[in-house]
Design a protein around this motif. Structure first.
Motif, PDB file in Angstrom:
ATOM      1  N   HIS A   1       0.891  -1.167   0.000  1.00 45.88           N
ATOM      2  CA  HIS A   1       0.000   0.000   0.000  1.00 45.88           C
ATOM      3  C   HIS A   1       0.926   1.213   0.000  1.00 45.88           C
ATOM      4  O   HIS A   1       1.479   1.598   1.036  1.00 45.88           O
ATOM      5  N   TRP A   2       1.080   1.822  -1.189  1.00 47.99           N
ATOM      6  CA  TRP A   2       2.138   2.826  -1.350  1.00 47.99           C
ATOM      7  C   TRP A   2       1.884   4.099  -0.535  1.00 47.99           C
ATOM      8  O   TRP A   2       2.822   4.807  -0.162  1.00 47.99           O
TER       9      TRP A   2
ATOM     10  N   ALA B   1       7.929   6.276   5.428  1.00 47.69           N
ATOM     11  CA  ALA B   1       9.156   7.012   5.102  1.00 47.69           C
ATOM     12  C   ALA B   1       9.146   8.386   5.771  1.00 47.69           C
ATOM     13  O   ALA B   1      10.177   8.864   6.278  1.00 47.69           O
ATOM     14  N   ALA B   2       7.957   9.027   5.775  1.00 46.42           N
ATOM     15  CA  ALA B   2       7.855  10.336   6.428  1.00 46.42           C
ATOM     16  C   ALA B   2       8.086  10.207   7.932  1.00 46.42           C
ATOM     17  O   ALA B   2       8.764  11.046   8.549  1.00 46.42           O
TER      18      ALA B   2
ATOM     19  N   ALA C   1       2.112  -3.606   4.220  1.00 47.27           N
ATOM     20  CA  ALA C   1       2.363  -4.897   3.565  1.00 47.27           C
ATOM     21  C   ALA C   1       1.069  -5.696   3.449  1.00 47.27           C
ATOM     22  O   ALA C   1       0.409  -5.979   4.458  1.00 47.27           O
ATOM     23  N   GLY C   2       0.711  -6.052   2.224  1.00 43.40           N
ATOM     24  CA  GLY C   2      -0.469  -6.887   1.998  1.00 43.40           C
ATOM     25  C   GLY C   2      -0.051  -8.320   1.710  1.00 43.40           C
ATOM     26  O   GLY C   2       0.609  -8.591   0.702  1.00 43.40           O
ATOM     27  N   ILE C   3      -0.432  -9.261   2.594  1.00 41.71           N
ATOM     28  CA  ILE C   3      -0.058 -10.668   2.431  1.00 41.71           C
ATOM     29  C   ILE C   3      -1.324 -11.453   2.083  1.00 41.71           C
ATOM     30  O   ILE C   3      -2.329 -11.413   2.814  1.00 41.71           O
TER      31      ILE C   3
END
Length: 718
Positions: A142-143, A150-151, A201-203
């Motif tokens: 999920h960008w 990151a922020a 993270a999509g699992i």
């Protein structure tokens, strides 16, 4: 059709463990950042490397433990190479952080570059660690949440840098608690970044772990957490020990600085009275005279010479004399104003430097108050019993006219005091023009002597002449006495009787004594190279003995510079100097004896020595004054005195040297009374070093029986 995504679930206990790991790593990071700032480049580099490894491992462990908190419905393992790569990324992030923390200031540009670099490194470490979990199908990201993580990473890095530099400004008592709070906040920020990244993270349901055969996750979490905590704890303990050592070093440095300051202060104080000494007086006089020339400031000196002090020493003993001098200093100090300078120049000579309002009327009032204070009965003096002592003084007053060197004031005030003393003492007088001739000559001599010491051309040269000492029994040269000579370019040879008092009065006796010590050691080394083992005796002044630390350092430097053994030097002090300021003299002689120097009492018999005191001194030799030697052939009293001195010295285990031996008859009497060594014109006059070398190596063996006329060509002024 897209597979359904698993709802991620985490083990709460492991989540808490990951947060504690992050907080602990943050605390250690803040502590390590202090170590990296040490001024020692090698130590700083070592802490930077070790700190990067420790801090990086702590951050990496937090993310790894956080990943292990994730509960998945299949067996989980991690690719070894990729996991190692994520650890290297964490170490790299830590290296960047510690490098920025080592800077003196945090500029906006440095903050921006550091935060972005650290944020990128943290993200690289986290997502590389996630990549070590190889799944099929792979993780769908999920960008938006990736960008958010990151922020958070960049913001956490910026906050860490700001917090660290902020902690530097806090008092030490607050810094440790603030560091703990900051570590908890930073741990929360780092954990927040991690779990934001995990949420991205999509699992897929039904996914298979292709890296299950790699690093297993069943017991790996506890192992990683335990090992990491142990590493961080070791680093923290090491850092704490280093900080403690640094604080101890700082305390030692402060103690050393305080001791150095105290020694410097002691070097400028008279040890008996605590008053300023000649060196400090000269310094303040020089500055005061400069202000007088520049601003027209007023300045005057009052020389206070005690009347009849020597009989007190002779009648009641040294302890009484010391007590009288201390009480005199106390009374004079009580009359000095805060900005005045009171100094002790000699045994019974004091000087008061007065600045500001120094009109003749005011100075006369000050002088009279000094005389009145000294005239008050002095009780409790050792040896005097209930008998009160009364002192008087001769006070000389000199005013600075804004011209010439300030040191001339000392000579002027002393000349005025001497005129009072000649008139009977117990009074004061102003310096007058008819006294100027002697003062001008002394100032000129002091100027030329200072230039000669500096080696300036055209001011004559200083030299040492050497007079042999002859062993009575063997008839061999056992050593020489070094006698200072000054050949003035205009006045010719100036007797030490003239220029030594000038040196004492104008503060040149210390550099003059230093020159004698250095030159004697140099000459001993020259004679050694020529095959002559010659012991040299040099004379010490009271001013040198009052500064034992400086005197010992001067001897140590000269002996080391020329590679001379201390046993080849003998220090001679006159009997009157030995008895003056007895406690300070004893301390100084003990220091010289510890250095390995031999010590001798010169001119013995001319003063009033305390035998009990002489026994305490580490001396090995007495020199009988020449005044007793002159009458040996004609006076039974002189022979009796010399015999008594020799027997007394031998009973105390001391050798005896008779100086001033001029006739064979005198020598025979001294040999018969078992005097150990003889010195005088009968054997040789004082001569320059090169002539002494030729004399000692080329004169026939029966040279000791030659008359003084044989050596007339070697004669110089004594």
């Amino acid at each position: 059709m897209t597979a359904a995504v698993l709802a991620l679930r985490f083990d709460p206990a492991v989540v808490v463990l990951s947060y504690l790991t992050a907080a602990f790593a943050s605390y250690v990071a803040l502590d390590l950042a202090q170590r990296v700032r040490t001024p020692d480049s090698l130590v700083a580099r070592t802490w930077w490397i070790a700190g990067s490894l420790s801090m990086g491992t702590g951050i990496w462990a937090m993310h790894f433990v956080g990943m292990l908190a994730l509960k998945l419905p299949f067996l989980v393992g991690y690719d070894t190479a990729v996991t190692l790569l994520s650890w290297l990324a964490a170490v790299g992030v830590s290296a960047i952080a510690l490098r920025v923390a080592a800077q003196e200031t945090l500029t906006p540009l440095r903050l921006a570059v550091g935060a972005v670099s650290m944020g990128a490194g943290i993200c690289a470490m986290h997502y590389t660690g996630m990549a070590a979990l190889v799944l099929a199908p792979g993780i769908r990201w999920h960008w938006g949440l990736v960008a958010a993580s990151a922020a958070v990473a960049t913001g956490a890095a910026a906050a860490a840098l700001v917090i660290f530099f902020g902690l530097r400004q806090l008092p030490r008592a607050w810094a440790r608690w603030c560091q703990l709070v900051a570590a908890l906040v930073m741990g929360a920020a780092v954990a927040g970044m991690h779990y934001t990244g995990m949420a991205a993270a999509g699992i897929a349901e039904g996914a298979v772990c292709l890296s299950a055969d790699g690093l297993r996750g069943d017991n790996l979490g506890n192992l990683v957490a335990g090992a990491t905590f142990a590493l961080l704890l070791l680093t923290l303990v090491t850092s704490a020990l280093d900080a403690r050592s640094q604080r101890r070093t700082n305390r030692l440095q402060q103690s050393l600085q305080a001791a150095t300051t105290e020694l410097q202060e002691l070097a400028l104080r008279d040890p008996l009275t605590g008053l300023s000494n000649r060196q400090l007086l000269d310094d303040r006089l020089q500055h005061a005279a400069a202000r007088g020339q520049r601003e027209g400031a007023h300045l005057a000196l009052l020389a206070v010479n005690l009347d009849g002090f020597k009989p007190i020493n002779d009648s009641f003993g040294l302890a009484a004399g010391d007590q009288v001098l201390r009480e005199t200093a106390r009374r004079l100090q009580g009359l000095a104003r805060g900005h005045d300078t009171l100094a002790r120049l000699a045994a019974d000579e004091f000087v008061l430097m007065v600045e500001g309002e120094v009109g003749e009327t005011t100075l006369a009032q000050i002088a009279q108050r000094l005389l009145d204070a000294l005239a008050e009965p002095m009780t409790g003096v050792p040896g005097a019993g209930s008998q009160p002592l009364r002192l008087s003084a001769s006070v000389g007053i000199a005013l600075y006219d804004g011209k010439g060197p300030g040191e001339a004031l000392v000579a002027q005030a002393d000349s005025a005091a001497q005129s009072v003393k000649r008139a009977g003492g117990n009074g004061f007088a102003f310096f007058e023009a008819h006294m100027q001739a002697g003062v001008r000559e002394q100032v000129e001599l002091a100027r030329d002597l200072r230039a000669a010491l500096a080696g300036e051309a055209g001011n004559g040269r200083l030299a040492l002449h050497y007079q042999p000492k002859i062993a009575t029994a063997e008839g061999e040269v056992t050593g020489v006495e070094a006698l200072l000579r000054w050949n003035h370019p205009l006045r010719g040879a100036i007797s030490p009787v003239v220029f030594i008092p000038v040196a004492e009065r104008f503060g040149l006796i210390m550099p003059l004594g230093d020159w004698v010590i250095a030159e004697s050691c140099r000459q001993i080394a020259v004679w050694r190279e020529a095959g002559l083992q010659m012991r040299v005796a040099i004379n010490l002044s009271m001013q040198q003995l009052r500064q034992p630390e400086a005197l010992v350092r001067r001897f140590e430097t000269a002996l080391a510079q020329h590679g001379v053994d201390a046993r080849y030097l003998t220090c001679e002090i006159t009997e009157s100097v030995a008895m003056d300021d007895a406690s300070a003299t004893e301390r100084s002689l003990q220091r010289l004896a510890e250095l390995g120097l031999s010590l001798s009492i010169d001119d013995f018999g001319t003063g009033y020595s305390s035998l009990a005191y002489l026994r305490r001194l580490p001396v090995s030799q007495l020199k009988i004054d020449r005044s007793f030697i002159q009458d040996l052939e004609s006076s039974a009293d002189a022979r009796a005195i010399v015999k008594a001195v020799i027997e007394l010295a031998h009973a105390l285990g001391l050798q005896v040297v008779a100086e001033g031996v001029e006739t064979e008859g005198q020598a025979e009497v001294l040999r018969g009374k078992r005097c150990d060594k003889l010195q005088g014109f009968l054997f040789a006059r004082p001569m320059p070093a090169d002539e002494l070398t030729r004399w000692a190596t080329s004169v026939p063996d029966d040279r000791l029986r030659f008359s003084a006329s044989v050596y007339a060509t070697l004669d110089t002024t004594i």
